[in-house]
Design a protein around this motif. Structure first.
Motif, PDB file in Angstrom:
ATOM      1  N   GLY A 142      35.958  37.327  39.277  1.00 60.40           N
ATOM      2  CA  GLY A 142      36.403  38.644  39.715  1.00 60.40           C
ATOM      3  C   GLY A 142      35.676  39.146  40.952  1.00 60.40           C
TER       4      GLY A 142
ATOM      5  N   ALA B 248      36.104  33.102  42.966  1.00 55.32           N
ATOM      6  CA  ALA B 248      36.509  34.485  43.206  1.00 55.32           C
ATOM      7  C   ALA B 248      37.418  34.986  42.087  1.00 55.32           C
ATOM      8  CB  ALA B 248      37.208  34.607  44.557  1.00 55.32           C
ATOM      9  N   GLN B 249      38.395  34.168  41.692  1.00 55.63           N
ATOM     10  CA  GLN B 249      39.312  34.569  40.638  1.00 55.63           C
ATOM     11  C   GLN B 249      38.645  34.580  39.274  1.00 55.63           C
ATOM     12  OE1 GLN B 249      42.732  32.002  40.849  1.00 55.63           O
ATOM     13  NE2 GLN B 249      43.377  32.750  42.866  1.00 55.63           N
ATOM     14  N   ILE B 250      37.895  33.538  38.979  1.00 58.89           N
ATOM     15  CA  ILE B 250      37.299  33.407  37.647  1.00 58.89           C
ATOM     16  C   ILE B 250      36.241  34.479  37.402  1.00 58.89           C
ATOM     17  CG2 ILE B 250      35.835  31.903  36.223  1.00 58.89           C
ATOM     18  CD1 ILE B 250      37.347  29.528  37.503  1.00 58.89           C
TER      19      ILE B 250
ATOM     20  N   ASN C  24      38.220  28.233  41.036  1.00 55.21           N
ATOM     21  CA  ASN C  24      38.190  29.305  42.018  1.00 55.21           C
ATOM     22  C   ASN C  24      37.226  30.383  41.550  1.00 55.21           C
ATOM     23  OD1 ASN C  24      38.962  31.833  43.376  1.00 55.21           O
ATOM     24  ND2 ASN C  24      40.668  30.657  44.205  1.00 55.21           N
TER      25      ASN C  24
ATOM     26  N   GLY D   3      38.063  29.478  47.081  1.00 53.72           N
ATOM     27  CA  GLY D   3      37.597  30.558  46.227  1.00 53.72           C
ATOM     28  C   GLY D   3      36.090  30.596  46.085  1.00 53.72           C
TER      29      GLY D   3
END
Length: 240
Positions: A230, A226-228, A224, A168
């Motif tokens: 956005g 990318a997830q955290i 991660n 990520g």
């Protein structure tokens, strides 16, 4: 050494078929997969990733590079002699930054054709045989073309996510020589500061750093990014 750089991914038959064809032409040559998950169809992202990644690779290798959404169309198949190595692939801008970073570049259109040529898989039927022949110093039919006549990409301003790895972590197209460590980066309203390595930040905290390939990378310690945060491919990273 033959080095592959593609957007084929690890599923399906494509990498296996292309590497099998390589071994037909260069049976004793080691094959290294530098990157098989270039963002699909993203020539501009691939061009930036390729130029950065080869900085830490042997100059004398043959690089088989296939990010080729225009396969079967009008784009030329080419090979480039860059200083001590070769690059083989489509003339679609994929080699633009490699060319810019090398002092001695000669470009050739590949005229050689094998007995069979799939309209949709030049990586296997055209580029792989040529890469194998180059690795074996076997001559083949080609014609010199001016480097200035090769396809170029539209100019862009650096500051976007061009690759997200399996952790990520988000690679940007900002390079190590384009920014100083005193500059914070902005993602939306969140400010990220520089850290040398992951363990210099608290677990779960986001930061930016220079990754091992010289790209500015957005990361979260043991998380991660990318997830955290956005983030997706193309997300804009603002500089203060």
């Amino acid at each position: 050494m033959i080095v592959t750089f593609t957007d084929f991914g690890i599923t399906g038959p494509y990498m296996g078929q292309m590497k099998a064809r390589l071994l037909q032409y260069a049976p004793c040559e080691p094959i290294i997969d530098l990157m098989v998950d270039v963002p699909a169809f993203q020539i501009a992202y691939g061009a930036k990733l390729l130029a950065g990644l080869v900085e830490n690779m042997p100059e004398e290798a043959v690089y088989l590079c296939v990010v080729d959404p225009g396969v079967g169309g009008q784009r030329k198949p080419i090979c480039l002699q860059c200083d001590g190595g070769w690059f083989v692939g489509p003339d679609n801008g994929l080699f633009q930054y490699v060319i810019q970073s090398n002092e001695n570049v000669q470009a050739f259109e590949i005229l050689w054709r094998g007995e069979t040529l799939s309209k949709s898989f030049h990586g296997r039927d055209l580029f792989a045989p040529v890469a194998g022949m180059l690795a074996q110093n076997i001559d083949f039919d080609k014609a010199a073309v001016p480097v200035d006549d090769l396809v170029t990409l539209s100019a862009t301003v650096s500051g976007e996510v061009i690759y997200i790895d399996g952790y990520g972590n988000c690679w940007t197209d900002i390079r190590h020589n384009d920014i100083t460590i005193s500059e914070p980066l902005m993602i939306g309203t969140q400010t990220l500061k520089y850290a040398d390595v992951f363990c210099d930040t608290e677990e779960g905290h986001a930061f930016w750093y220079f990754n091992s390939s010289g790209f500015v990378e957005i990361a979260v310690n043991q998380g991660n990014a990318a997830q955290i945060l956005g983030l997706v491919l193309g997300s804009q990273i603002k500089r203060n």
